[in-house]
Design a protein around this motif. Sequence first.
Motif, short mmCIF file in Angstrom:
data_model
loop_
_atom_site.label_atom_id
_atom_site.label_comp_id
_atom_site.label_asym_id
_atom_site.label_seq_id
_atom_site.Cartn_x
_atom_site.Cartn_y
_atom_site.Cartn_z
N ALA A 128 0.77 -1.30 -0.09
CA ALA A 128 0.10 -0.04 -0.04
C ALA A 128 0.84 1.25 -0.05
O ALA A 128 1.93 1.43 0.74
CB ALA A 128 -1.01 -0.11 1.30
N THR A 129 0.62 2.22 -0.83
CA THR A 129 1.47 3.41 -1.07
C THR A 129 0.59 4.55 -1.59
O THR A 129 -0.61 4.49 -1.96
CB THR A 129 2.53 3.11 -1.75
N ASN A 130 0.94 5.67 -2.05
CA ASN A 130 0.62 6.51 -2.83
C ASN A 130 1.65 7.15 -3.64
O ASN A 130 2.83 7.11 -3.59
CB ASN A 130 0.22 7.84 -1.98
N TYR A 131 1.18 7.43 -4.79
CA TYR A 131 1.99 7.91 -6.01
C TYR A 131 1.44 9.11 -6.60
O TYR A 131 0.40 9.27 -6.87
CB TYR A 131 2.49 6.75 -6.93
N SER A 132 2.06 9.65 -7.35
CA SER A 132 1.60 11.11 -8.09
C SER A 132 1.47 10.61 -9.55
O SER A 132 2.24 9.87 -10.34
CB SER A 132 2.72 12.11 -8.06
N ARG A 133 0.70 11.50 -10.34
CA ARG A 133 0.45 11.37 -11.65
C ARG A 133 0.22 12.43 -12.13
O ARG A 133 -0.46 13.39 -11.75
CB ARG A 133 -1.01 10.45 -11.81
N VAL A 134 0.92 12.94 -13.53
CA VAL A 134 0.82 14.20 -14.22
C VAL A 134 -0.50 13.83 -14.86
O VAL A 134 -0.66 12.93 -15.94
CB VAL A 134 2.00 14.33 -14.92
N ASP A 135 -1.54 14.77 -14.81
CA ASP A 135 -2.62 14.37 -15.54
C ASP A 135 -2.92 15.25 -16.95
O ASP A 135 -3.63 15.21 -17.79
CB ASP A 135 -3.81 14.77 -14.82
N GLY A 136 -2.01 16.40 -16.79
CA GLY A 136 -2.00 17.27 -17.97
C GLY A 136 -1.05 18.35 -17.88
O GLY A 136 -0.56 18.76 -16.75
N ILE A 137 -0.65 18.70 -19.03
CA ILE A 137 0.39 19.96 -19.34
C ILE A 137 -0.51 21.10 -20.07
O ILE A 137 -0.76 20.84 -21.14
CB ILE A 137 1.68 19.56 -19.89
N THR A 138 -0.64 22.19 -19.56
CA THR A 138 -1.08 23.40 -20.36
C THR A 138 0.06 24.57 -20.64
O THR A 138 0.50 25.09 -19.61
CB THR A 138 -2.25 23.92 -19.77
N VAL A 139 0.12 24.72 -21.96
CA VAL A 139 1.08 26.02 -22.19
C VAL A 139 0.20 26.90 -22.70
O VAL A 139 -0.64 27.14 -23.72
CB VAL A 139 2.19 25.52 -23.52
N ALA A 140 0.58 28.25 -21.98
CA ALA A 140 -0.29 29.23 -22.21
C ALA A 140 0.14 30.21 -23.42
O ALA A 140 1.26 30.04 -23.82
CB ALA A 140 -0.29 30.36 -20.98
N ASP A 141 -0.54 30.97 -24.12
CA ASP A 141 -0.42 31.59 -25.36
C ASP A 141 0.37 32.82 -24.58
O ASP A 141 0.17 33.23 -23.59
CB ASP A 141 -1.65 32.14 -25.74
N ARG A 142 1.50 33.07 -25.58
CA ARG A 142 2.25 34.38 -25.29
C ARG A 142 2.61 35.04 -26.37
O ARG A 142 2.12 34.89 -27.50
CB ARG A 142 3.48 33.90 -24.53
N LYS A 143 3.03 36.27 -26.31
CA LYS A 143 3.61 37.39 -26.98
C LYS A 143 5.03 37.54 -26.98
O LYS A 143 5.53 37.14 -25.79
CB LYS A 143 2.82 38.59 -27.14
N GLN A 144 5.67 38.15 -28.00
CA GLN A 144 7.03 38.30 -27.96
C GLN A 144 7.35 39.23 -26.74
O GLN A 144 6.64 40.12 -26.52
CB GLN A 144 7.37 39.11 -29.06
#
Length: 852
Positions: free
Chosen positions: A744-760
Motif C-alpha cells: 500500500a502506498t501513494n504515488y503522483s500522476r501527471v494528468d495534464g500539461i497546459t502551455v499558455a499563449d504568449r506574445k513576444q
Amino acid sequence: MKRIRLATIVAAALAISALTSVQAQAKGPIVDKILFNAKSQEDLGLMDVASGASDVWNYGTDGSVFKRLPADVQSKLETYEVSGASYLGLLINPYPNAAPYLSDPAKDASGKAQFNPLAIRKIRYALNWLINRQKIVDEVFSGSGTPVFTPVVPGQPNASRFDLVAQKQGMTASGDEAKALADIDSAMKEAAALPALGGRLVKQGQWWSFDGSPVTIRFVIRADDPNARVPVGRYIADQIEKAGIKVERLEWERSKCSATVNRTDPASNQWNIYTEGLGSNQTIAYWEMTISYDYAPWATVMPGGQNPARWNYQNAELDSLTQAVVNGNVKNSADYWDHLLKATDLGMKESVRVFIAAKTSYLAANKSRFVSRMAWGLGDGIDKWSMYTADVKPETSGADKGKKVLRLTGFSSRGALFMYPWDPVGANGFGDTYSGAIIGQVSDLELEANPATGVPMSVRAAWSGMKSSPEAMKVPADAVIWNAADRKWESEVGYAQGSADYGYAKGAQTARSVATFSFLFGAWHDGRPVTQNDYRYAIAFPYDIAFNAGSGDKSYDASYASGVNPRLVGAKGYRFNKDGTITVWSDQTFPSDRAQLAFLIAPSLEVAAVNSGAVLPWEVLEGLKALVSESSASGTVWSFNTDSGSTEVDLLNPKLVSDLKSKLEELAAAQRVPASLKGFVSPDEAAKNYRLAIAWIDKHGHAYISNGGFVLDRYDPVGNTGILTAFRDPSYPFKEGYWVKALATNYSRVDGITVADRKQGEALAVTVDVSSVSYPKNVATPAARASVDVSLMVGDKASTLVAKADTAGRFVASFPATLVDSLGEGAYTIVATSSLGTGDTPASASTAWLKF
C-alpha cells in the motif's frame, strides 16, 4: 428453556479461539486455489468474467475490443488499465548485415543466393519514418494506446529519459513517408552500384529485382492476433511495397511463427521480418537488462540467439555499452544513464528491433466477487502481486465450499497456452507471457520489483553491511568462488575473459562492492527445507555450464555462456557464513540506488541465462544437467537450447518428465552428491532429496518444484487448464494479507500539461496538473504537495524549472522571455515530472509546443 452447561460454552469458545488463531496465522496468499484456463476469443473471456463464470481476465485486451462490449457487461468489470503491458514491434533478420547483402546458397533454404534489403542498416532505420505510428494507434487500437520508439513504454518509471532519445533523432508519431521512401531508394541504388550486384540488382518499373526475380522479403505475421498484429502487419507490408520491394505475407498461427523465427538459422533466410508482441511481466525502474535483451547480441535474444551453430547478429559497441551498465562498470549515476541512453540510441539506429505502439490494455476482474481491489503492476498490469493480494468471496457450495477459489482466464486463440519450453536454464525458457505469469506466482526471488515503484524490494533476502566504491577493496582469503575447471571451491581465484574464451586465473582478488545477505529460506513445495546449500549449488551451476573445459565437455552450452559469462566475471567471492548468511564481494556498482545494487549482487536460486524468475531445488537442476550431459532413458538428446538434433528441456513435457524421473532414480541409487556440494551434503541426504523430487513428479505429473506462495498442482496441456494451490507450509515466511499492507502506498500522476499563449517579450507559462493516487485502491485526489519539475527541451539540452504550487493539484512554471524569444520557430517538447517525495518513482508526461 434448554440449559447449556458452562463447560460446553467454554469448550466451544476455546475451539473458536483456536480456529481463529490458526486462521490468523495461515501462511501464503489469501485465496486457497487458482483455476486457470484460456479462451479463444477476447470478448467471450471478458463476458465470462462479467457473468461470474470467471473472476479475472488476465490478457491485455485493446480498446477496440473492450469498448465494443455492451454497457451492462462493462459495468460489472473492475478494470486495470495499463499503457505498457503489451506493445507491438518488429524483429528483423539482418543476415548477413554486410555488403553485398547476399545469402549463402549452401545455407539458404532456397538453395540459391538471395538479396536481403533488410541487411542494409539504412533501410531498416528508414522503417521508423515509413511507419505512421499514430495511424496504428488511432485505427488499430481505436485511440487506446500510444506510439512507442524504444523498449521503455510511456507509463513505466524513467520512460521520459528514453523518449528524448527518439526526439533527438527526429522521430515523430506520424513518421515521414516521403523521407523514408527516398532513403530506401537511395540505399537500394547504392547497393546496386556494388560490383557484386552490378546488373543483378535493378529496378524494373515499380519493382526492384535481383537476378531477374522480384526482390522479396518474407514477413511473418501472427494470424492468431486478428485485432492487432494482422492489421499492423498488413499495413507495414503495404508501406514497404511502396518502396518497390515485394512482401510475401506469411500469416501463420503463433506456434508456426515461433518455430520459424526462433528455431531456424537466420542464414536459412526463411523469414526477414516478424510482428513481435512484446510485454513486461513486471514494473521496473532500471532498464539495463531490458535494453540489453532488446538490442545487444550478448543477451541471447537477438537473431541467432548466440547459438554457435547459427549465424548471429553481432554489434561489439552495443555489447560493450550494455555490459558496462549490467556489470556495474560505471562511475556514477550520470555515467550509468549516459551508457544506457547511448546504447538505446545505437540500438534504434541499428533497427534490428523497431518498436511501434503500445496499446492501452484492459485487464479486468468481476466487481461482485472481490472483497477489495488487487495490487497490480503500474507498468504491466495484473501480475504476481495481483494474485498474492487477491481476495475473493468464499465458495458457497461444492467440494470447495468455504474456500476462496479464484478463476483466472487468459487468451489463446489455438494451440498450447505456453508457447515456450519450461526450461529453467536456457535463454528460451519461459519466454511467453503466460509462462512468465504462472512462474511469478509459484516462485519467489530474493528481491523483486515493487509493482508501484519499479524499485527492487526484499522478498526472500535482505542485505546489511553494504559498501560500494569506485575504488577497489581486497577480497579476503576466505572468500571463495566455484572453480569449474578444478571442480572445487577455491579462494584467491578469479573468472575472467581471456584471449580466446572465459577461464580462471589464480591470484588475490579485488572488488568494488560487498554486502551480507540473510534469507527467509522456507521450504520447497515438496516439503524439503531450503538451505544455504541450495544457494551454494545455484552459485556454482552457471560456471559448470558456461565454462568450456574442452571438446569433450558435454555440460558446456555456448548460448547459455553468452548470457551469463558477462555477469559471472563480476562475482569476486562468496563467504558462506555459519549463521546461514552469505557475504558477497562483487565488481558490480550501482550508484543510483543501493536496492538495485542488492538486486544485482544478491545470491540467487535462479540459474537461468535470462531473468525468467524460475527457481528449483538443486536435485532437479542436477537431474537436468545429467540428462543433457549424459543420456536419457528414452534416447532423446536433451539440451538447454534449440540446437537442431536435440530437444530443449521442458519441465511440463511428459517425455522430459519421464526421462528426468528415471535419471533421478539413477542418481538416488548412486547416492550422487554434486561436486559443488561434496562435504556439505551427505550421500544419504542427496538420495533422500532425489526421492522427494520423484514422489513430487508421481503426484503432480510435472517437474516444476519451487518455493513461492502458490504450488502448480496440475496442468492439462490438452484442455489448457491448470490448478494452483496456496502453499500453506508453516515455514513459508509470509502470512495471509502480508503483501496487501506491504504494498500500500501513494504515488503522483501527471494528468495534464497546459502551455499558455504568449506574445513576444512575455514569459512562457506552463501549468501542470498533478494527482495523488492511493495504491492499490486507485483513488485519485488533487496533490496538495508535490515536487514538480518542468523542462523545455532545446536540441540536446534541457532548461529545467521547479514549478510552484498554485492551487491543490496545480503547479506553474514560467520560462523567462529572454530564453523563449531566443528560440527559433518550430516544435519543442515540454516534459513535466512529479513526485510526492514518499519513495514513489517520479511520474512524467510530455507535450509539444509550437513556436511561430
